[in-house]
Motif scaffolding. Structure first.
Motif: not given
Length: 149
Positions: A70-75, A83-87
């Motif tokens: 997933t991706t998001c903006y990090s302040c 974000i590596l949710e699962e590998l």
């Protein structure tokens, strides 16, 4: 040779056994219902879903593992956070450098990424070793959640 490709709905019977195996490892500290696994796979395999990306890792044509991102903006870093949710890699594909290759592939896919973030349990020492070897450091926050059905 390890290759990566986007998941599709047709991959259900390849991916779900891997997801079940992932959730049965020491990488996860709590049970996850099958309905959640199914819902997550459906989102990961849906090209219209922009919140989750599902990637299948293949050695030749055999499924070696999967990645959920997933991706998001990090302040905190002023930019995109991946974000590596699962590998997950099947046991027979571990120890071949595929975990590092997967992390390198993620960074190639997201050149604008300012941070790559993941969660790891301390008992999952193989993963901890890989992540530390690749330059990850701990960000010591306690995580709080409020789950909704």
């Amino acid at each position: 040779m390890l290759t990566f490709r986007e998941m599709t709905a047709d991959d259900h019977n390849l991916v779900l056994p891997m997801v079940e195996a992932f959730y049965a490892t020491d990488a996860v500290e709590h049970p996850v219902p099958r309905t959640v696994m199914e819902r997550t796979f459906a989102a990961a395999a849906d090209p219209a879903e922009t919140g989750l990306r599902g990637v299948l890792m293949l050695e030749d044509s055999a499924p070696a593992g999967y990645i959920y991102l997933t991706t998001c903006y990090s302040c905190e870093v002023g930019g995109t956070c991946v974000i590596l949710e699962e590998l997950f890699l099947w046991d027979q594909y571990q120890g071949k450098g595929y975990g590092k290759r997967a992390l390198d592939w993620i960074m190639e896919q997201y050149p604008q990424c300012r941070r790559l973030r993941l969660e790891v349990t301390q008992v999952n020492q193989r993963a901890v070793h890989l992540y530390e070897k690749c330059g990850f450091t701990y960000l010591r926050y306690d995580q709080m959640v409020l789950d909704r059905p």
